[in-house]
Design an enzyme around this catalytic site. Structure first.
Site, PDB file in Angstrom:
ATOM      1  N   HIS A   1      -1.873   3.707   0.491  1.00 54.90           N
ATOM      2  CA  HIS A   1      -2.381   2.671   1.060  1.00 54.90           C
ATOM      3  C   HIS A   1      -2.819   2.787   2.514  1.00 54.90           C
ATOM      4  CE1 HIS A   1      -0.308   0.360  -2.155  1.00 54.90           C
ATOM      5  NE2 HIS A   1      -1.378   0.174  -2.555  1.00 54.90           N
TER       6      HIS A   1
ATOM      7  N   GLN B   1      -5.924  -9.406 -14.070  1.00 53.93           N
ATOM      8  CA  GLN B   1      -5.946  -8.088 -14.506  1.00 53.93           C
ATOM      9  C   GLN B   1      -4.733  -7.588 -15.158  1.00 53.93           C
ATOM     10  OE1 GLN B   1      -6.733  -6.819 -10.281  1.00 53.93           O
ATOM     11  NE2 GLN B   1      -5.405  -5.099 -10.789  1.00 53.93           N
TER      12      GLN B   1
END
Lengths: 287, 287
Positions: free
Chosen positions: B39, B63
């Site tokens: 990230h 999701q």
């Protein structure tokens, strides 16, 4: 007024008109063309409320069913451009199908709930096609306000739900249905009607006026009103009812007996020959 | 660095940082938090390429399947914020589920084709959830560039297809997968692995290195490579293969025999206990 056909050119033109002012507002009127006074009223509302007015004219194949009138949907760009100019539009976006769909589109935007009844039931896939093309146009134009006519009340409900659910930073402005003097709602499809069909088509607006009275004044229950509307429309022998529905507005849910919704919509679709006309009225229930 | 939890506040903060400059660019890194060096590399890429860097941390329930790890997905906001600060992020968007989904969402964005294989086949509905929340975040942040890690290669393919199909005015920037020194792809889910599972999980990256060689150097056919990869992974007794696929890239179509695609992807998902790990390599075929 500028007329542009390419997405990139449209983006540049809007950017250019905006200049360096980040607070210039863009108003957008998406249409399928063959413009009438109803569309003009949307453009005029946009002209009043926003700095830059964009009109799109695009007959979107995605929202037509296989046996619907995509090919013969009326088109008259020359007249449309004159009307847009008169209404003070800044930019007309007039893309080819190949510009909007350069390859088979794999992404769909679909809205559940509000699409299940009325035109959504009669025209499967229609509102997915609407939501998808409107998403595309919103991403291209990046409007602050968008203007839609209340004649397509369900379309407004669908767009509002989508804008809300997907956090689009856009205000949806519903504008009143415009009518001929005798009451017929303006529609590009009215041009299809024969003289006799045109006359009988008044049954849509007249039954809505009656329904409003039966609901708001006489306080008749929805089922009873629906039956009466069906009977009234049957007096026009050339008309075939597609649907007559009385639902809550803007939720488009069935009216439960005993419930007291603030607003109802009475919505009709009636076919004259191959021409399908829709109309509706919103009835404020007061107390 | 500012940390905001409300959509309105985020919009205002971005507007404020942009000032009156309409050409200030916004870079966006959407994540589910529990940040690692992978990230960080996305945030650093955003820092280099755009003026204002927005990071979102949101574990999106939409999701996750009913039997997946939504509830136990690892969270550590304090550590995440430190990492974001170090990487030079300007704004962290940290919404509650109720901020992103104040009522049941009725609108879905779905992408056909690229979602049918790999994780799309193993996790039905997963990519609809991804496309829908990413659409929401894009509409909230309005980024010019968005940064995604190649470890989720299929996610990038889905986002690119959506951006392209819906004319979103956004550049998708894929960033390389970061790995531990021994080859394990960085993932927030690695924290779930026991010491023995962690050791055996190296079979993912090692089989991808072998597959690359078998394809690019030895020119073995895809079926043969797939079989060998499966055999190699089977040497790790704790691993259960979810899928091993060799597809065209970025189309994610099956490799037809005799066809010579420019790029292939070898993609794996292997479960260790309840922890599902994914990894992939893109093989440039040259000539």
């Amino acid at each position: 007024m500028r007329v542009v056909k390419q997405i990139n050119e449209l983006r540049q033109t809007i950017k250019q008109l905006k200049g360096n002012q980040s607070d210039t507002s863009v108003g957008f009127v998406p249409t399928m063309g063959y413009l009438h006074a109803g569309h003009a009223s949307l453009m005029e509302a946009a002209r009043k409320q926003t700095d830059i007015v964009v009109l799109s004219i695009f007959v979107n194949p995605l929202q037509f069913g296989p046996n619907e009138d995509f090919d013969k949907y009326p088109r008259d760009h020359e007249r449309d451009l004159k009307l847009a100019e008169q209404a003070g539009v800044d930019i007309v976006f007039l893309p080819e199908v190949s510009e909007m769909y350069p390859r088979k589109i794999k992404t769909a935007v679909s809205v559940a709930g509000v699409t299940e009844r009325l035109c959504g039931a009669s025209r499967p896939g229609h509102f997915d096609g609407v939501a998808t093309v409107v998403s595309k146009l919103f991403n291209i134009v990046k409007p602050n306000k968008v203007f839609f006519g209340m004649k397509d009340a369900q379309q407004i409900a669908v767009i509002r739900q989508m804008v809300d659910d997907l956090n689009m930073d856009i205000t949806v402005v519903p504008c009143p249905t415009l009518r001929e003097e005798d009451g017929l709602a303006l529609s590009s499809r009215n041009v299809y009607l024969s003289a006799e069909e045109r006359k009988q088509a008044l049954v849509l607006s007249s039954s809505l006026r009656l329904a409003e009275q039966w609901i708001a004044t006489d306080r008749l229950p929805a089922d009873e009103v629906k039956e009466r509307v069906i009977r009234h429309i049957s007096e026009a022998p050339l008309g075939r009812i597609d649907y007559v529905e009385i639902l809550t507005y803007p939720g488009l849910e069935p009216v439960e007996s005993g419930a007291a919704p603030e607003s109802l919509i009475v919505a009709l679709a009636v076919k004259f020959g191959t021409t399908r006309l829709i109309d509706n009225v919103i009835v404020e229930m007061g107390s």
